[in-house]
Design an enzyme around this catalytic site. Structure first.
Site: not given
Lengths: 720, 123
Positions: A534, A536
């Site tokens: 993932d 950010e």
């Protein structure tokens, strides 16, 4: 198909049917009328059209509402009940159906919930027993793990394909350095991990050679089956590897254990010590020689001229002083005693030359004959380095002399063993040979990072070019090695033979896994290796310059989430961050100032994800982020990609929300650290693992199936 | 003693060359000195010694290489060679003999021993 689509299909088909029935009735009715009645009817219709049309319209509208009601009360809730029952049955037994729709359906949902409760209870007691058994197994595993961790040596266990099944902390430190530290200087580090290939850490040729040697030893039924080699690792560190085979019950090679010793320090010390002792002996011998010779001359010729006598006395004085200084200097250094850690293994000269012959045939396409009169001649060698030295010499001679046929000879003369390389042609001039000695050993594209001289020195070997006169019938390079002492005990390690049943401690399923199959598409989803990640970002518009500020990833190998093998890195975005994004991820600009840039981080992540399937939630966004950095970082992510969002939508089309929280919630997964890259990556990984088992129930087993299912939902979602 | 017998001493260490030269001259040999392998090869042609006292650890071309060259040269191959070396292990000695030396004397040596070996070889 989405539920809304189902409704419109259902509605339009029902509507069409009703219209068709009405039309047919009207036609039959019309045919049965006589002309007078028809005229009357037409007249009535013309005059009272408004009423008739209103009645028809109201009738149809009523039917429409009825259908919608039936769909929402009976059909749609039924689909949901089906999906949620499947969910209880597979991923989340704790889930309960929210009753809605008709009374019957609400009752059905209640029944299913009750069944689930009862199932839960039964499972509870079974689980308790499983738990107890697990705890016991866990204890044994911990003992093994503690034992492995305490070993001073690095240990890596691999299957025959070179995939790592088990490693200890020392191995990790030795092979990969401080893997989780964040300095940019470690940009070129490799990763050690379960299911990864050992060949990314240790040069493949070394291991293949060791395995070849083991196979030959097995064939000859030798007692000492271990193969050792020396490997120059990161930062010029020197490691001694012992490769021990793991055999199946029928004595087939199913894997190997590498035991690793860091011998850099020892070797440095040893070579310093060796040089020191060498110099000490040589210089003290020289001084003693001068003193002795001078004093004997004085004693033997008492009537020598006074001038001559003075010279001799001065020589004695100077050399005696030099000898004292030399001893003072050396005493401190001598205090440390050191034994050699670069092992020389006793081997039959014939076997060694045979290995050289095979490798030369494979790699240099050179024809070699072996002429060894006495097969029992033995030498002490580091197999790989000396073999590389021979290949290097053969290749150089081939280029210099244009020879492609060689004879390798071994003969023992008292305490020396001569290994000769013979060929038809001119001998190699001495100065050329001296230049070769300084060169780093390289054969074709492969390099062994030591010079010929170093390897020879280590073997206490000398090399001579011999002319045709000395070696009639052609030229010859002679490598002289000291013959091994008569009785040198060899350390013997036992071979590990697996029992028929599988060992209880670790997941060794990778032993049975097929090799690196290029047909990844046909691989079963639960057997592939995944990097779930993932990112950010500073915002949600990658195309408008938003940047990655954090990458988190974990690995899934053989259906197991490896929480210890994670990637967690903040990134300096070199730009301003919006308040909204700070509110989402909580990362302040100051936290990023000292972090490496994406150009440094992405190549590392690329290596971390090498050879795996990438998985992300809403992968399109994260992939876009990575792809925008391709030109800046020089790395390209060509791994296959799976998206948990699309996969979830593929199996739960009736649910409208597929964001990470809702899916996790449906599957009974709690997210720790939502909106940190690593926290989200772990949650995504857990979701993915559950999805894989649900996918299997829906007939989606391979990567290809999963990709096709994703593609369908992708278009479905795009269209509506 | 035959006055024409010639000995070449090859050693880069003057403190051993001085007594060796004295010793050989006292025994009636004609002596020349070379301080390196290259110098030795150079002198060999002009001086044509009957025997060479050869150190192994020389700057540049080492003693073993000089030894090999002498043995391969048809004109010089009859020259007697005595290796005089501070390398004292059996392996070093075996290598020296393998290169064709007539004798190998380890430093430190006794004057009597070295004179005896030289006399014997030049008999």
């Amino acid at each position: 198909m989405r539920a809304g689509n189902k409704f419109w299909w259902f509605a339009s088909i029902s509507f069409g049917l009703i219209l068709a029935i009405l039309a047919s009735l009207t036609i039959i009715f019309w045919r049965e009328l006589d002309p007078a009645q028809k005229t009357l009817l037409l007249q009535v219709v013309k005059e009272k059209f408004g009423y008739l049309f209103a009645a028809l319209f109201l009738g149809l509208a009523g039917i429409g509402f009825l259908l919608d009601g039936i769909f929402h009360i009976y059909i749609l809730p039924l689909v949901r009940v089906k999906e949620e029952a499947a969910l209880i049955n597979s991923a989340n037994p704790g889930h309960r159906i929210q009753p809605e729709g008709s009374a019957d359906l609400i009752e059905l949902a209640g029944e299913i919930n009750e069944l689930a409760d009862r199932y839960d209870q039964i499972r509870g007691s079974v689980e308790e027993r499983i738990q107890r058994a697990k705890t016991e197994a866990e204890e044994e595993k911990n003992i093994l793990a503690a034992f492995m961790a305490e070993l001073p040596e690095g240990v890596v266990i691999c299957n025959s394909e070179g995939q790592i099944l088990l490693y200890n902390r020392q191995a990790k430190t030795i092979l990969a350095g401080r893997a989780s530290s964040e300095s940019a200087a470690e940009n070129h580090q490799s990763f050690i991990g379960l299911g990864r290939s050992i060949f990314s850490l240790v040069e493949k040729n070394l291991i293949v050679h060791a395995l070849d040697e083991i196979a030959e030893k097995l064939e000859r039924k030798e007692d000492n089956i271990v193969s050792t080699f020396v490997f120059i690792g990161k930062d010029e560190r020197l490691f001694r590897f012992e490769a021990v085979p793991v055999l199946s019950a029928d004595r087939k090679l199913t894997g190997f254990i590498l035991i690793i010793f860091d011998i850099t320090r020892e070797l440095e010390k040893e070579s310093r010590m060796g040089l020191m002792i060498d110099a000490l002996t040589r210089r003290s011998r020289a001084s003693a020689a001068s003193i002795r010779s001078a004093i004997e001359a004085i004693l033997e010729y008492p009537q020598m001229a006074p001038g001559q006598r003075d010279r001799f006395e001065r020589i004695i004085q100077r050399e005696a002083e030099a000898l004292g200084d030399l001893l003072d200097q050396s005493t401190d250094e001598l205090a440390e005693h050191i034994e050699t850690r670069w092992p020389l293994v006793r081997t039959r000269a014939y076997d060694f030359l045979e290995t050289v012959r095979k490798k030369a045939d494979q790699r240099l396409a050179v024809r070699i004959d072996i002429a060894v009169a006495d097969p029992d001649i033995e030498v002490r060698v580091d197999n790989y380095s000396l073999m590389t030295a021979f290949l290097f010499l053969i290749q150089r001679i081939g280029k210099a002399e244009g020879s492609f046929r060689f004879t390798l000879q071994a003969e023992q003369i008292k305490r020396l063993v001569n290994l000769d390389i013979r060929w038809d042609g001119k001998p190699i001039p001495g100065d050329l040979l001296r230049r070769w000695e300084q060169d780093i050993l390289s054969v074709e594209s492969e390099q062994f990072p030591l010079s010929l001289k170093t390897v020879l020195l280590h073997h206490e070997a000398d090399i001579w070019s011999r002319s045709t006169k000395q070696a009639p019938g052609g030229a010859c390079l002679r490598i002289m090695l000291p013959a091994p002492e008569i009785s040198e005990p060899e350390k013997i390690r036992n071979i590990t033979i697996l029992p028929d049943s599988r060992p209880e401690f670790y997941d060794f399923d990778l032993f049975n896994q097929a090799g690196q199959d290029p047909e990844l598409d046909e691989c079963l989803l639960r057997e592939l290796a995944y990097t779930v990640f993932d990112t950010e970002t500073t915002g949600l518009n990658p195309a408008e310059g938003d940047e990655i500020i954090s990458i988190g990833a974990v690995r899934i190998v053989n259906g197991r989430l490896l929480r210890d093998e994670y990637f967690d890195q903040l990134v300096n975005p070199k730009r301003w961050m919006s308040r909204e994004s700070i509110r989402v991820h909580g990362i302040q600009a100051e936290m990023l100032e000292d972090q490496p840039t994406i150009e440094q981080v992405l190549p590392r992540f690329h290596r971390f994800a090498e050879g795996t399937i990438l998985v992300a939630h809403n992968a399109a966004f994260d992939m876009k982020m990575l792809q925008l950095k391709e030109s800046a970082t020089g790395v390209q992510f060509i791994n296959p990609v799976l998206d948990t969002l699309l996969l979830s939508a593929a199996i739960h089309p009736a649910h409208s929300s597929h964001n990470l929280e809702d899916i996790a919630d449906r599957m009974g997964i709690s997210i720790v650290g939502r909106h940190t890259a690593l926290g989200d990556a772990i949650a995504t990984a857990e979701v993915f693992l559950k999805l894989v088992s649900i996918l299997a129930k829906n007939g989606i087993h391979t990567l290809k199936h999963a990709r096709e299912a994703s593609r369908k939902t992708f278009y479905a979602r795009k269209k509506y | 003693m035959d006055r024409s017998r010639k000995i070449l001493i090859v050693d880069d260490e003057p403190n051993i060359v001085v007594p060796l030269q004295f010793l050989m001259e006292q025994n009636g040999y004609q002596v020349k000195i070379a301080e390196s392998g290259e110098a030795a090869i150079d002198l060999m042609e002009r001086f044509r010694p009957d025997l060479v006292l050869l150190d192994i650890m020389l700057p540049g071309v080492n003693g073993l290489e000089v030894c090999q060259m002498l043995r391969e040269d048809p004109e010089l191959k009859e020259t007697k060679i005595v290796l005089v070396s501070a390398l004292g292990r059996d392996v070093d000695m075996a290598k020296g003999m393998a290169m064709g030396a007539d004798a190998y004397i380890t430093k430190p040596f006794s004057n009597r021993e070295i004179v005896a070996r030289v006399n014997e070889l030049l008999k």
